[in-house]
Design a protein around this motif. Structure first.
Motif, PDB file in Angstrom:
ATOM      1  N   GLY A 325      25.526  52.152  25.897  1.00 59.79           N
ATOM      2  CA  GLY A 325      25.511  53.400  25.160  1.00 59.79           C
ATOM      3  C   GLY A 325      25.233  54.484  25.904  1.00 59.79           C
ATOM      4  O   GLY A 325      24.910  55.721  25.145  1.00 59.79           O
ATOM      5  N   ARG A 326      24.787  54.463  27.206  1.00 58.73           N
ATOM      6  CA  ARG A 326      24.446  55.687  28.042  1.00 58.73           C
ATOM      7  C   ARG A 326      25.773  56.016  29.010  1.00 58.73           C
ATOM      8  O   ARG A 326      25.503  55.245  30.102  1.00 58.73           O
ATOM      9  N   SER A 327      26.581  56.912  28.938  1.00 63.39           N
ATOM     10  CA  SER A 327      27.603  57.468  29.931  1.00 63.39           C
ATOM     11  C   SER A 327      28.373  55.983  30.407  1.00 63.39           C
ATOM     12  O   SER A 327      28.648  56.009  31.637  1.00 63.39           O
ATOM     13  N   GLU A 328      28.588  55.130  29.526  1.00 60.29           N
ATOM     14  CA  GLU A 328      29.550  53.827  29.912  1.00 60.29           C
ATOM     15  C   GLU A 328      30.953  54.309  29.915  1.00 60.29           C
ATOM     16  O   GLU A 328      31.339  54.764  28.636  1.00 60.29           O
ATOM     17  N   PHE A 329      31.563  54.406  31.075  1.00 62.95           N
ATOM     18  CA  PHE A 329      33.077  54.326  31.024  1.00 62.95           C
ATOM     19  C   PHE A 329      33.792  53.050  30.640  1.00 62.95           C
ATOM     20  O   PHE A 329      33.487  52.115  31.360  1.00 62.95           O
ATOM     21  N   GLN A 330      34.591  52.972  29.600  1.00 63.71           N
ATOM     22  CA  GLN A 330      35.176  51.770  29.018  1.00 63.71           C
ATOM     23  C   GLN A 330      36.567  51.949  28.967  1.00 63.71           C
ATOM     24  O   GLN A 330      36.969  52.872  28.328  1.00 63.71           O
ATOM     25  N   VAL A 331      37.208  51.233  29.567  1.00 57.15           N
ATOM     26  CA  VAL A 331      38.996  51.280  29.267  1.00 57.15           C
ATOM     27  C   VAL A 331      39.328  50.100  28.262  1.00 57.15           C
ATOM     28  O   VAL A 331      39.037  48.836  28.704  1.00 57.15           O
ATOM     29  N   THR A 332      39.752  50.796  27.096  1.00 59.12           N
ATOM     30  CA  THR A 332      40.089  49.758  26.108  1.00 59.12           C
ATOM     31  C   THR A 332      41.442  49.083  26.385  1.00 59.12           C
ATOM     32  O   THR A 332      42.420  49.394  26.957  1.00 59.12           O
ATOM     33  N   THR A 333      41.707  48.206  25.590  1.00 59.56           N
ATOM     34  CA  THR A 333      43.136  47.298  25.614  1.00 59.56           C
ATOM     35  C   THR A 333      44.175  48.217  25.221  1.00 59.56           C
ATOM     36  O   THR A 333      45.351  47.975  25.522  1.00 59.56           O
ATOM     37  N   ASN A 334      43.781  49.173  24.393  1.00 58.33           N
ATOM     38  CA  ASN A 334      44.730  49.911  23.856  1.00 58.33           C
ATOM     39  C   ASN A 334      45.223  51.244  24.694  1.00 58.33           C
ATOM     40  O   ASN A 334      46.130  51.908  24.405  1.00 58.33           O
ATOM     41  N   GLY A 335      44.605  51.137  25.916  1.00 57.04           N
ATOM     42  CA  GLY A 335      45.014  52.261  26.900  1.00 57.04           C
ATOM     43  C   GLY A 335      44.078  53.813  26.820  1.00 57.04           C
ATOM     44  O   GLY A 335      44.600  54.707  27.365  1.00 57.04           O
ATOM     45  N   ILE A 336      43.368  53.628  25.808  1.00 63.08           N
ATOM     46  CA  ILE A 336      42.457  54.919  25.483  1.00 63.08           C
ATOM     47  C   ILE A 336      41.035  54.484  26.359  1.00 63.08           C
ATOM     48  O   ILE A 336      40.277  53.458  26.193  1.00 63.08           O
TER      49      ILE A 336
END
Length: 475
Positions: A325-336
C-alpha cells in the motif's frame, strides 16, 4: 532475520502480569503471551479487554472464549462461572496495556530504535530493519502500529532475544510522542521530517515540529538522535546535552550524505549514492520514487551509527521491497500498471507520488486517482489546490478525484478546463466509473487518506477482466 508481528511473543507468568499492571491475582493460570483481540487469539494466551468510547471488550469474556484455549483474563471483571485465570486491575485497561509494554521494555536488553516524522515512517522503518539484519536479528512493529495501543502491542510482541527493535511513533496532537517515547525509551531516536499533517490540531508547521521534537526530550547519555539535516524545522530542535547527534540528508556536512539520486529503468528504480566518513556506496533501490533515496539515507544513518559498514547498508537496501500500500508498482493481468499508494496521504507524500508517476515511462496515459487528504484543518482546500496544480505541472493525462475537498479545490481552480477530470464523492462510485477510461499500457497512481478507502479502486482495476481490456486495446 527480520520478525514482524506476534510470532514468538514473550511469555508472561501470572505474578509478572500482576506486578506489571499493579493488579491482583484472583485465579492462577499457566504462563502465556498476551492478546487484545478475540478474533486472532489462540490457545495459551491471556486476554486483555480494551475499553473505548463505543465498545467494551469485557463483553467478549464468555465461556466461548475459554473454549478457545485462553488461559486467563487481565481486566476489570469476568463473566459468571469464569474458571480460568484472572488478574484483576482497577481503572483503564488501556493503561494496563501500557504498563505491560513498559515492563516488557525493561526486560529487553537489545537496542531499540524509535522513529517519527510527518511522512515516510513505515518505509524507513522497513529500510532500517533491512539494514540492521546484516548484523543481528531484528523485530519491527507490524503494519503502522504507531499510536499508544499499537506501540504497546508492538513492545508486547517483541521477542526478548532479538538484537534490535524498530518501532514507529505517530501523533495527531501534542504530548503523544512524549508519551510513546516514555513507553519505548528508544536508544536511537529518529526524526525524518516535519510536514503538513494533522493541521486540524496545530496552528503551524512550527507547532508540529515541537510535537515531533518530544521524541528527543528524554534522551539520555549514550542515546543517539538521528535528524534530517535538510529540514530547517528539524534542525531547530534542541538535543539534550551528552547525546550523540547524527545528521542525514543532501546538505554538506551530514554524517550520512545523499550525494545523488536518479530514476532509472524507465522510472521503476532509483539509483542512489550515499557517503559516510569519506566512503561512498552506489546501489539501486528496486522501486519507483526518488523520495525513497532520502528514506534510505535515514536508514543508513541509523545503521552506520550502530556499526554497520556503509557498503553493507547499500547491499541490504538493494533488496528493499515496498511495504504493501506504499508506492507498490503492480503490473496487472489486464495490462494496466498501478502505483498502489493507498495507505495514507498528505500534501508531501502525494506530491512525491505524482513525481513518481511522472518519472515512469509508459506508452499509455498517466492517470492520477486521488482521494481527499484528511485532517488538514482550515487550510485543507488550499492544500488540495496545490496538489491539483502539481497534477497540471507534471502533465497528468487524466485526474480522477474522490471526495468533497478535491472537488472544492477543482472548482476554485477551474482545473477541469485544463485537464481531463472525473469526480465522485466516494471510492466505490469511482471504482465503477473509472474502468471505461483505462487502457492497456496506462500507468495509474491511486492514493488517498486511509478514510477514503482507495483500495477499493485498486481492487476494481485488478479484477477488471483482461479480456475486456484487450478486446479494445492491444498491448
Amino acid at each position: 532475520m527480520i520478525i514482524s508481528g506476534p510470532l514468538n511473543s514473550p511469555i508472561w507468568t501470572a505474578p509478572e502480569i500482576a506486578e506489571a499492571v499493579n493488579g491482583r491475582i484472583v485465579r492462577w493460570a499457566p504462563p502465556g503471551s498476551v492478546s487484545t483481540d478475540t478474533r486472532s487469539i489462540h490457545p495459551g494466551q491471556w486476554f486483555l479487554p480494551l475499553v473505548g468510547r463505543s465498545f467494551d471488550a469485557h463483553t467478549f469474556i464468555t465461556p466461548q472464549l475459554s473454549a478457545k484455549g485462553v488461559v486467563g483474563v487481565i481486566g476489570n471483571r469476568v463473566c459468571e462461572n469464569w474458571d480460568m485465570g484472572f488478574v484483576q486491575v482497577d481503572g483503564s485497561t488501556t493503561e494496563s496495556l501500557k504498563r505491560l509494554a513498559m515492563f516488557a521494555r525493561k526486560r529487553f536488553s537489545g537496542c531499540l530504535i524509535g522513529l517519527t516524522g510527518s511522512v515516510g515512517k513505515t518505509t524507513t522503518r522497513a529500510m532500517i530493519a533491512l539494514a540492521l539484519e546484516s548484523i543481528g536479528s531484528v523485530y519491527q512493529s507490524p503494519g503502522n502500529w504507531n499510536n499508544d495501543i499499537g506501540v504497546s502491542l508492538s513492545l508486547l510482541g517483541m521477542p526478548g532475544n532479538v538484537g534490535f527493535g524498530v518501532l514507529e511513533m505517530g501523533m495527531s496532537k501534542r504530548g503523544e510522542i512524549l508519551e510513546l517515547a516514555g513507553i519505548c525509551r528508544p536508544n536511537v531516536r529518529v526524526i525524518l521530517n516535519v510536514g503538513a499533517a494533522h493541521l486540524e490540531n496545530f496552528a503551524s508547521l512550527e507547532e508540529i515540529s515541537i510535537a515531533k521534537g518530544e521524541i528527543l526530550r528524554e534522551a539520555t547519555m549514550g542515546d543517539v538522535c538521528v535528524l534530517n539535516a535538510d529540514d530547517p524545522l528539524v534542525m531547530d530542535l534542541a538535543v539534550p546535552a551528552g547525546v550523540k547527534k547524527v545528521l542525514f540528508g543532501r546538505r554538506q556536512g551530514s554524517d550520512v550524505r545523499l550525494v545523488s539520486m536518479q530514476s532509472i529503468d524507465g522510472g521503476l528504480k532509483v539509483e542512489t549514492v550515499l557517503e559516510h566518513n569519506e566512503e561512498t556506496v552506489k546501489f539501486v533501490i528496486p522501486s519507483p520514487g526518488l523520495h525513497l533515496a532520502l528514506n534510505a539515507c535515514a536508514a543508513a544513518a541509523v545503521a552506520t551509527s550502530l556499526g554497520v559498514p556503509l557498503a553493507l547498508v547499500g547491499k541490504s537496501l538493494s533488496r528493499f521491497i515496498p511495504v504493501p500500500g506504499r508506492s507498490e508498482f503492480q503490473v496487472t493481468t489486464n495490462g494496466i500498471n498501478i502505483i498502489n499508494d493507498v495507505y495514507n496521504a498528505s500534501p508531501v507524500s502525494t506530491k512525491h507520488a505524482l513525481e513518481s508517476l511522472s518519472d515512469i515511462h509508459c506508452y499509455g496515459k498517466r492517470v492520477a486517482i486521488l482521494g481527499d487528504m484528511l485532517e488538514l484543518g482550515p487550510t485543507e482546500i488550499k492544500l488540495h489546490e496545490l496538489i491539483l496544480q502539481h497534477c497540471l505541472d507534471t502533465r497528468v493525462d487524466l485526474v480522477a478525484l474522490v471526495g468533497k475537498r478535491f472537488l472544492a479545490a477543482a472548482n476554485n481552480l477551474q482545473v477541469g478546463q485544463e485537464i481531463n477530470m472525473l469526480h465522485a464523492y466516494d471510492s466505490e462510485s469511482l471504482a465503477s466509473d473509472i474502468l471505461e477510461y483505462l487502457h492497456c499500457g496506462d500507468v495509474v497512481l491511486v492514493k488517498g487518506s486511509r478514510g477514503m478507502k482507495m483500495e477499493k479502486i485498486v481492487h476494481a482495476i485488478k479484477s477488471y477482466s483482461s479480456n475486456n481490456v484487450q478486446r479494445q486495446f492491444y498491448c
